[in-house]
Design a protein around this motif. Structure first.
Motif, PDB file in Angstrom:
ATOM      1  N   GLN A 101       0.830  -1.212   0.000  1.00 43.22           N
ATOM      2  CA  GLN A 101       0.000   0.000   0.000  1.00 43.22           C
ATOM      3  C   GLN A 101       0.862   1.258   0.000  1.00 43.22           C
ATOM      4  O   GLN A 101       0.555   2.236  -0.672  1.00 43.22           O
ATOM      5  CB  GLN A 101      -0.931   0.055   1.222  1.00 43.22           C
ATOM      6  N   GLU A 102       1.934   1.242   0.767  1.00 48.09           N
ATOM      7  CA  GLU A 102       2.802   2.420   0.846  1.00 48.09           C
ATOM      8  C   GLU A 102       3.552   2.627  -0.461  1.00 48.09           C
ATOM      9  O   GLU A 102       3.691   3.752  -0.936  1.00 48.09           O
ATOM     10  CB  GLU A 102       3.779   2.280   2.013  1.00 48.09           C
ATOM     11  N   LEU A 103       4.044   1.540  -1.053  1.00 50.66           N
ATOM     12  CA  LEU A 103       4.740   1.647  -2.334  1.00 50.66           C
ATOM     13  C   LEU A 103       3.812   2.201  -3.402  1.00 50.66           C
ATOM     14  O   LEU A 103       4.182   3.115  -4.150  1.00 50.66           O
ATOM     15  CB  LEU A 103       5.295   0.289  -2.768  1.00 50.66           C
ATOM     16  N   LEU A 104       2.597   1.675  -3.473  1.00 51.67           N
ATOM     17  CA  LEU A 104       1.639   2.161  -4.471  1.00 51.67           C
ATOM     18  C   LEU A 104       1.285   3.618  -4.235  1.00 51.67           C
ATOM     19  O   LEU A 104       1.102   4.389  -5.193  1.00 51.67           O
ATOM     20  CB  LEU A 104       0.392   1.280  -4.481  1.00 51.67           C
ATOM     21  N   SER A 105       1.223   4.032  -2.991  1.00 55.23           N
ATOM     22  CA  SER A 105       0.956   5.431  -2.671  1.00 55.23           C
ATOM     23  C   SER A 105       2.105   6.321  -3.165  1.00 55.23           C
ATOM     24  O   SER A 105       1.877   7.374  -3.763  1.00 55.23           O
ATOM     25  CB  SER A 105       0.769   5.590  -1.161  1.00 55.23           C
ATOM     26  N   LEU A 106       3.336   5.887  -2.924  1.00 57.03           N
ATOM     27  CA  LEU A 106       4.502   6.654  -3.379  1.00 57.03           C
ATOM     28  C   LEU A 106       4.553   6.721  -4.898  1.00 57.03           C
ATOM     29  O   LEU A 106       4.860   7.773  -5.479  1.00 57.03           O
ATOM     30  CB  LEU A 106       5.792   6.039  -2.830  1.00 57.03           C
TER      31      LEU A 106
END
Length: 85
Positions: A58-63
């Protein structure tokens, strides 16, 4: 006047290339880390990026979305990302 415009363009290009080489558009540390992993020519799939970082999906996709909104990367078919600049 045309010479002045030409010189201004040269100066702006030199200044932007100095800053862009280190950190384009003031990216956060995590954004810059992800941006630098995406090759200049070619694409990188999300699964590969997940393996190269300790970030949750989720964090990678957000970045990646933030980088996309800044116009630095784009999503390509096959869950990949490519650099735009």
């Amino acid at each position: 006047f045309p010479q002045l415009v030409s010189r201004l363009g040269e100066w702006a290009g030199a200044a932007s290339s100095l800053g862009a080489a280190k950190n384009p558009v003031g990216l956060s540390r995590q954004q810059l880390e992800i941006y630098e992993k995406i090759p200049v020519a070619g694409t990188l799939i999300v699964e590969t990026l997940l393996g190269q970082t300790d970030l949750p999906p989720q964090e990678l996709l957000s970045l990646l979305t933030e980088l996309e909104l800044k116009g630095l990367v784009c999503q390509v078919p096959g869950q990949g990302y490519a650099r735009l600049s």
